[in-house]
Design a protein around this motif. Structure first.
Motif, mmCIF file in Angstrom:
data_model
loop_
_atom_site.group_PDB
_atom_site.id
_atom_site.type_symbol
_atom_site.label_atom_id
_atom_site.label_comp_id
_atom_site.label_asym_id
_atom_site.label_seq_id
_atom_site.Cartn_x
_atom_site.Cartn_y
_atom_site.Cartn_z
ATOM 1 N N THR A 51 -50.169 67.328 22.761
ATOM 2 C CA THR A 51 -50.257 66.353 22.168
ATOM 3 C C THR A 51 -51.403 65.220 22.635
ATOM 4 O O THR A 51 -51.993 64.749 21.353
ATOM 5 N N VAL A 52 -51.407 64.982 23.810
ATOM 6 C CA VAL A 52 -52.442 64.308 24.238
ATOM 7 C C VAL A 52 -53.916 64.751 23.906
ATOM 8 O O VAL A 52 -54.826 63.930 23.452
ATOM 9 N N THR A 53 -53.971 66.143 23.980
ATOM 10 C CA THR A 53 -55.455 66.655 23.589
ATOM 11 C C THR A 53 -55.599 66.549 22.222
ATOM 12 O O THR A 53 -56.708 66.434 21.828
ATOM 13 N N ARG A 54 -54.575 66.653 21.457
ATOM 14 C CA ARG A 54 -54.901 66.764 19.997
ATOM 15 C C ARG A 54 -55.051 65.405 19.566
ATOM 16 O O ARG A 54 -56.095 65.107 18.706
ATOM 17 N N PHE A 55 -54.710 64.465 20.049
ATOM 18 C CA PHE A 55 -55.032 62.984 20.077
ATOM 19 C C PHE A 55 -56.579 62.567 20.172
ATOM 20 O O PHE A 55 -57.146 61.915 19.571
ATOM 21 N N CYS A 56 -57.066 63.196 21.389
ATOM 22 C CA CYS A 56 -58.226 62.991 21.817
ATOM 23 C C CYS A 56 -59.410 63.487 20.845
ATOM 24 O O CYS A 56 -60.210 62.873 20.327
ATOM 25 N N ARG A 57 -58.837 64.719 20.381
ATOM 26 C CA ARG A 57 -59.755 65.343 19.424
ATOM 27 C C ARG A 57 -59.682 64.745 17.965
ATOM 28 O O ARG A 57 -60.657 64.602 17.332
ATOM 29 N N ARG A 58 -58.619 64.050 17.649
ATOM 30 C CA ARG A 58 -58.358 63.281 16.455
ATOM 31 C C ARG A 58 -59.619 62.102 16.586
ATOM 32 O O ARG A 58 -59.979 61.739 15.687
ATOM 33 N N LEU A 59 -59.779 61.660 17.918
ATOM 34 C CA LEU A 59 -60.759 60.401 18.086
ATOM 35 C C LEU A 59 -62.166 60.986 18.225
ATOM 36 O O LEU A 59 -63.091 60.208 18.340
ATOM 37 N N GLY A 60 -62.382 62.355 18.104
ATOM 38 C CA GLY A 60 -63.556 62.867 17.964
ATOM 39 C C GLY A 60 -64.369 63.107 19.537
ATOM 40 O O GLY A 60 -65.228 63.413 19.742
ATOM 41 N N CYS A 61 -63.356 63.384 20.476
ATOM 42 C CA CYS A 61 -63.679 63.499 21.935
ATOM 43 C C CYS A 61 -63.226 64.983 22.125
ATOM 44 O O CYS A 61 -62.068 65.429 21.583
ATOM 45 N N ASP A 62 -64.115 65.721 22.701
ATOM 46 C CA ASP A 62 -63.825 67.257 22.739
ATOM 47 C C ASP A 62 -62.690 67.455 23.980
ATOM 48 O O ASP A 62 -62.224 68.675 24.119
ATOM 49 N N SER A 63 -62.557 66.670 24.853
ATOM 50 C CA SER A 63 -61.573 66.928 26.057
ATOM 51 C C SER A 63 -60.957 65.266 26.472
ATOM 52 O O SER A 63 -61.502 64.438 25.971
ATOM 53 N N PHE A 64 -59.919 65.513 27.438
ATOM 54 C CA PHE A 64 -59.425 64.268 27.727
ATOM 55 C C PHE A 64 -60.564 63.656 28.656
ATOM 56 O O PHE A 64 -60.588 62.389 28.532
ATOM 57 N N THR A 65 -61.397 64.416 29.626
ATOM 58 C CA THR A 65 -62.430 63.710 30.174
ATOM 59 C C THR A 65 -63.388 63.042 29.331
ATOM 60 O O THR A 65 -63.623 61.816 29.617
ATOM 61 N N ALA A 66 -63.754 63.549 28.108
ATOM 62 C CA ALA A 66 -64.463 62.943 27.421
ATOM 63 C C ALA A 66 -63.847 61.584 26.733
ATOM 64 O O ALA A 66 -64.493 60.648 26.550
ATOM 65 N N PHE A 67 -62.702 61.799 26.398
ATOM 66 C CA PHE A 67 -61.686 60.744 26.016
ATOM 67 C C PHE A 67 -62.145 59.417 27.167
ATOM 68 O O PHE A 67 -61.848 58.273 26.521
ATOM 69 N N LYS A 68 -61.479 59.846 28.118
ATOM 70 C CA LYS A 68 -61.910 58.746 29.095
ATOM 71 C C LYS A 68 -62.912 58.068 29.479
ATOM 72 O O LYS A 68 -63.143 56.648 29.637
ATOM 73 N N VAL A 69 -63.979 58.634 29.241
ATOM 74 C CA VAL A 69 -65.457 58.052 28.910
ATOM 75 C C VAL A 69 -65.546 57.129 28.010
ATOM 76 O O VAL A 69 -66.079 55.783 28.108
ATOM 77 N N GLN A 70 -65.056 57.162 26.795
ATOM 78 C CA GLN A 70 -64.900 56.369 25.770
ATOM 79 C C GLN A 70 -63.816 55.211 26.146
ATOM 80 O O GLN A 70 -64.329 54.191 25.729
ATOM 81 N N VAL A 71 -62.898 55.352 26.635
ATOM 82 C CA VAL A 71 -61.698 54.475 26.995
ATOM 83 C C VAL A 71 -62.503 53.535 28.088
ATOM 84 O O VAL A 71 -62.289 52.234 27.989
ATOM 85 N N ALA A 72 -63.332 53.933 28.833
ATOM 86 C CA ALA A 72 -64.008 53.157 29.790
ATOM 87 C C ALA A 72 -64.822 51.940 29.178
ATOM 88 O O ALA A 72 -64.980 50.928 29.552
ATOM 89 N N GLN A 73 -65.502 52.495 27.882
ATOM 90 C CA GLN A 73 -66.189 51.512 27.179
ATOM 91 C C GLN A 73 -65.167 50.376 26.637
ATOM 92 O O GLN A 73 -65.699 49.036 26.570
ATOM 93 N N VAL A 74 -64.306 50.748 26.227
ATOM 94 C CA VAL A 74 -63.081 49.896 25.768
ATOM 95 C C VAL A 74 -62.725 48.814 26.820
ATOM 96 O O VAL A 74 -62.813 47.534 26.472
ATOM 97 N N ALA A 75 -62.437 49.438 27.981
ATOM 98 C CA ALA A 75 -61.947 48.435 28.980
ATOM 99 C C ALA A 75 -63.301 47.766 29.637
ATOM 100 O O ALA A 75 -62.939 46.421 29.896
ATOM 101 N N PHE A 76 -64.387 48.115 29.525
ATOM 102 C CA PHE A 76 -65.411 47.131 29.932
ATOM 103 C C PHE A 76 -65.621 45.951 28.861
ATOM 104 O O PHE A 76 -65.891 44.984 29.268
ATOM 105 N N ALA A 77 -65.461 46.391 27.576
ATOM 106 C CA ALA A 77 -65.563 45.061 26.561
ATOM 107 C C ALA A 77 -64.393 44.126 26.864
ATOM 108 O O ALA A 77 -64.763 42.827 26.674
#
Length: 288
Positions: A51-77
């Motif tokens: 389910t986590v993997t599907r959620f990542c893909r719904r957000l346009g991320c190919d993998s959980f690792t790619a999702f975490k890269v995007q989350v890092a930008q959220v945390a930085f802001a």
């Protein structure tokens, strides 16, 4: 750069119940996600790893690792932009809080002010062939314009420059005897730094109103340090403005005193022209 929170906002009505739990976790605990594995995130949300993997893909991320890269930008802001502020919303409380914070910002700036640096800056500005005030962004642009508004009426040739390309072009025309007063709240404005470097190669002097030890300060001949904590209420305008305005008014007053009769005569001429066009009360402010 993709903003996954904006993507989430668009697709949220289409999310399943489990995916909505993950969406809530993303907003409330991005730092946890950064340090966690996919199994940890699944366990905390009470869902399965697929389910986590599907959620990542719904957000346009190919993998959980790619999702975490995007989350890092959220945390930085900053997570303070993701939740409502807990302070009182009563108008009188907001007014009292703002007044106290404005007073604190001005007092804090005065307490930490390097008056020796201020006086050296006054000497440079008062005798400058040209004063160019630089600022880029919200507070810094406003301060650049306000300085120009204060200095020109004292008989100083002054220009305010708030566009990066124009700052670089202005810098290229400057020479010995010219002064730049550069304002930067963050002190990290690298495009401004480039313009300051250029101006110094042609002989101009640089005064910086900024945080000490930052790149803008490193280019200055004189640094007037302004370093105020902003707090977590992102709905309130920046408190740094009041520290910068305090220093602007201080510089303008001391430069006027330094220029003496020359400043007084320039102010008289301005008032004379205004009096003959609209102002009848000598005690009104000089201009609007």
């Amino acid at each position: 750069m993709r903003d996954i929170l904006s993507v989430l906002q668009k697709i949220e009505p289409e999310l399943s119940k489990s995916e909505r739990v993950l969406a809530s976790l993303l907003r409330s605990a991005p730092e946890f996600i950064l340090d966690a594995g996919i199994t940890d995130v699944a366990q905390r949300a009470g869902v399965s790893p697929p389910t986590v993997t599907r959620f990542c893909r719904r957000l346009g991320c190919d993998s959980f690792t790619a999702f975490k890269v995007q989350v890092a930008q959220v945390a930085f802001a900053g997570t303070r932009y993701l939740t409502a502020n807990a302070t009182s919303a009563a108008p009188t409380d907001v007014a009292d809080s703002l007044l106290a914070q404005i007073q604190e910002a001005s007092a804090g700036t005065r307490e930490n002010l390097d008056m020796a640096a201020v006086l050296r800056a006054v000497d440079l500005i008062a005798t400058a062939r040209l004063v160019a005030t630089f600022g880029s962004g919200g507070t810094s642009s406003m301060i650049a314009d306000e300085m120009q508004n204060r200095f020109f009426r004292l008989g100083l040739r002054t220009v305010s420059v708030t566009d990066h390309a124009m700052q670089l072009m202005q810098a290229a025309t400057m020479k010995h005897g010219d002064v730049i007063v550069a304002s930067s709240v963050s002190g990290r404005n690298l495009q401004m730094v480039r313009a300051l470097e250029a101006a110094k190669t042609y002989g101009a002097s640089v005064i910086a109103l900024t945080r000490p030890g930052r790149p803008v300060a490193d280019q200055a001949d004189i640094t007037i340090g302004i370093d105020l904590a902003e707090g977590n209420n992102i709905l309130r305008p920046s408190l740094s403005r009041h520290g910068f305005l305090f220093v602007t008014d201080l510089l303008a007053t001391l430069v006027a005193m330094k220029r003496g009769d020359e400043a007084r005569e320039s102010l008289r001429r301005v008032k004379y022209q205004l009096s003959n066009s609209r102002d009848s009360d000598d005690k009104e402010a000089l201009g609007d």
